[in-house]
Design a protein around this motif. Sequence first.
Motif, PDB file in Angstrom:
ATOM      1  N   PRO A   2       0.823  -1.208   0.000  1.00 45.34           N
ATOM      2  CA  PRO A   2       0.000   0.000   0.000  1.00 45.34           C
ATOM      3  C   PRO A   2       0.858   1.259   0.000  1.00 45.34           C
ATOM      4  N   GLY A   3       0.547   2.226  -0.844  1.00 40.07           N
ATOM      5  CA  GLY A   3       1.277   3.486  -0.865  1.00 40.07           C
ATOM      6  C   GLY A   3       2.746   3.310  -1.166  1.00 40.07           C
ATOM      7  N   GLN A   4       3.560   4.146  -0.556  1.00 38.22           N
ATOM      8  CA  GLN A   4       5.003   4.098  -0.745  1.00 38.22           C
ATOM      9  C   GLN A   4       5.683   3.784   0.573  1.00 38.22           C
ATOM     10  N   ARG A   5       6.827   3.095   0.484  1.00 38.98           N
ATOM     11  CA  ARG A   5       7.659   2.822   1.655  1.00 38.98           C
ATOM     12  C   ARG A   5       9.045   3.345   1.386  1.00 38.98           C
ATOM     13  N   PRO A  30       0.276  11.519   3.469  1.00 36.59           N
ATOM     14  CA  PRO A  30      -0.573  10.317   3.474  1.00 36.59           C
ATOM     15  C   PRO A  30      -0.064   9.283   2.462  1.00 36.59           C
ATOM     16  N   GLY A  31      -0.113   8.034   2.857  1.00 37.26           N
ATOM     17  CA  GLY A  31       0.255   6.953   1.946  1.00 37.26           C
ATOM     18  C   GLY A  31       1.734   6.662   1.878  1.00 37.26           C
ATOM     19  N   VAL A  32       2.555   7.325   2.703  1.00 38.99           N
ATOM     20  CA  VAL A  32       3.986   7.050   2.728  1.00 38.99           C
ATOM     21  C   VAL A  32       4.356   6.496   4.106  1.00 38.99           C
ATOM     22  N   GLU A  33       5.025   5.357   4.098  1.00 37.50           N
ATOM     23  CA  GLU A  33       5.440   4.688   5.329  1.00 37.50           C
ATOM     24  C   GLU A  33       6.961   4.744   5.433  1.00 37.50           C
ATOM     25  N   HIS A  62       7.314   5.567  11.087  1.00 40.18           N
ATOM     26  CA  HIS A  62       6.211   4.612  11.187  1.00 40.18           C
ATOM     27  C   HIS A  62       6.688   3.284  11.751  1.00 40.18           C
ATOM     28  N   SER A  81       9.860  -1.930  -1.117  1.00 37.60           N
ATOM     29  CA  SER A  81      10.085  -0.516  -0.791  1.00 37.60           C
ATOM     30  C   SER A  81      10.366   0.243  -2.080  1.00 37.60           C
ATOM     31  N   ASP A  82      10.276   1.550  -1.965  1.00 40.28           N
ATOM     32  CA  ASP A  82      10.616   2.413  -3.097  1.00 40.28           C
ATOM     33  C   ASP A  82      12.085   2.783  -3.091  1.00 40.28           C
ATOM     34  N   ILE A 178       7.853  11.826  -4.632  1.00 38.53           N
ATOM     35  CA  ILE A 178       6.962  12.063  -3.499  1.00 38.53           C
ATOM     36  C   ILE A 178       6.603  13.552  -3.507  1.00 38.53           C
TER      37      ILE A 178
END
Length: 193
Positions: A2-5, A30-33, A62, A81-82, A178
């Motif tokens: 989900p989202g970006q890491r 939002p959406g970045v871990e 996080h 991960s990104d 991002i």
Amino acid sequence: MPGQRLIVAITGATGAIYGVRLLQVLRDIPGVESHLMISDAGVLNLHQELDLGRKEVEALAHVVHNVRDIGASIASGSFQSDGMVIAPCSMKTLAAVAHGLSDNLVSRAADVVLKERRRLVLMVRETPFNLAHLRNMTAVTEMGGIIFPPLPGFYQRPKTIEEMVDHTVGRVLDLFAIPHALTPRWNGLKGGA
């Protein structure tokens, strides 16, 4: 995934403010871990430069990983991960990454990011560079990493250290696509030539 890491490491070079500010910004997107590691020398710099303790900085992330935990999730290529940012990156960490030492979780996670062809950004902090530093930077670049010394840009006419830090952190976020509003975009020279 989900989202970006984004994996963030803070090591023992001066410039702890870059890693802390990156974590602060990522926390609010939002959406970045964010996944964080701090080396022992990084903890010393956080205290020396910013009067911050380990727990205060870890609270910005996080997920927190112990730098000695080679069995952590981020030590495997199966962890999605990104990419990773080492902010700041000491010359010791640079050397470990350049030579694939994987002697702690920071260098192991960086090795994984490189082998999986993900983006690795090293905010190296030293000056002047000696030949070993330059060769290690070349080796990391040849492996696909990005050497990103946190050099301030003055064309936006920053008035504070915070503005200079935000400009640099914004440029790092751009490398991972991002979105942010940390600094104005360059629109060309005023008044033409």
